[in-house]
Design an enzyme around this catalytic site. Structure first.
Site, PDB file in Angstrom:
ATOM      1  N   ASP A  68       0.874  -1.165   0.000  1.00  0.00           N
ATOM      2  CA  ASP A  68       0.000   0.000   0.000  1.00  0.00           C
ATOM      3  C   ASP A  68       0.911   1.213   0.000  1.00  0.00           C
ATOM      4  OD1 ASP A  68      -2.847   0.656  -0.090  1.00  0.00           O
ATOM      5  OD2 ASP A  68      -2.436   1.814   1.710  1.00  0.00           O
ATOM      6  N   PHE A 158       2.849   6.336 -13.341  1.00  0.00           N
ATOM      7  CA  PHE A 158       1.409   6.425 -13.113  1.00  0.00           C
ATOM      8  C   PHE A 158       1.172   7.218 -11.838  1.00  0.00           C
ATOM      9  CE2 PHE A 158       2.995   2.722 -10.949  1.00  0.00           C
ATOM     10  CZ  PHE A 158       2.247   2.572  -9.799  1.00  0.00           C
TER      11      PHE A 158
END
Length: 203
Positions: A68, A158
């Site tokens: 994460d 990204f």
């Protein structure tokens, strides 16, 4: 060694495979037949990472690591942080995530700010069976400090890569080739901890 990476994100998978190299066979969620939406409800980056890895281990009985990540901006008290992927929406049914909208919101919230310091942070959690088959958990953290630019630069990468300039570099993450970013990214640094741990375990 074969491990499941708890993601179907093609960008993340490419980065992970590039860092881990040929010694590891990485299986995706699709490879193990997992079509579930993995839970991310703890409200913290380390918590969400662990939650996803434990979910895959518990439901599919396979050694798994999950990551994460978040962008933590000083002037915004750590925002967007754990909500980085959903900063401008996309966490509700019918909504779609948008890197462009997330960046636009970030730049709007930083408008007029002179302190544009930030860091990318990744936490990777490995959940694997011990000698008795019970799950064991290990976490590895990677941090890259940098600055948020006033406008995007570059088309690679990204997320917030086009507006993040890592300390000591003149290119944003989105201007770097993957081979360069893979050496210094927050995910690469967390993965280095994972690889080091697995290598010691194998020796």
């Amino acid at each position: 060694m074969e491990l499941c990476f708890a993601s179907n994100n093609p960008h993340k998978l490419t980065e992970v495979a590039d860092v881990l190299g040929p010694s590891f066979t990485i299986r995706t969620l699709a490879d193990i037949g997992c079509t579930d939406e993995l839970p991310e409800t703890t409200g913290t980056i380390p918590g969400n990472s662990a939650q996803k890895a434990h979910y895959v281990f518990d439901h599919f009985n396979v050694a798994c690591f999950a990551d994460d990540s978040g962008l933590e901006v000083d002037a915004l008290n750590g925002e967007p942080g754990v909500d980085s992927a959903f900063y401008a929406g996309g966490d509700k049914p019918g909504e779609t995530r948008s890197h462009e909208r997330n960046i636009a919101k970030l730049l709007k919230n930083l408008d007029g700010q002179t302190n544009r310091r930030a860091q990318f942070r990744t936490v990777i959690t490995l959940v694997a069976p011990d000698a008795t088959g019970s799950p064991t958990e290990h976490q590895f953290e990677g941090i890259v400090p940098g600055t948020i630019l006033t406008e995007p630069r570059g088309t690679e990468g990204f997320g917030y890569d086009p507006v993040f300039l890592p300390d000591g570099y003149t290119q944003t993450f989105a201007e770097m080739p993957l081979s360069e970013k893979s050496k210094i990214s927050h995910r690469a640094r967390a993965l280095a901890g994972l690889v080091g741990f697995l290598s010691r375990k194998e020796s």
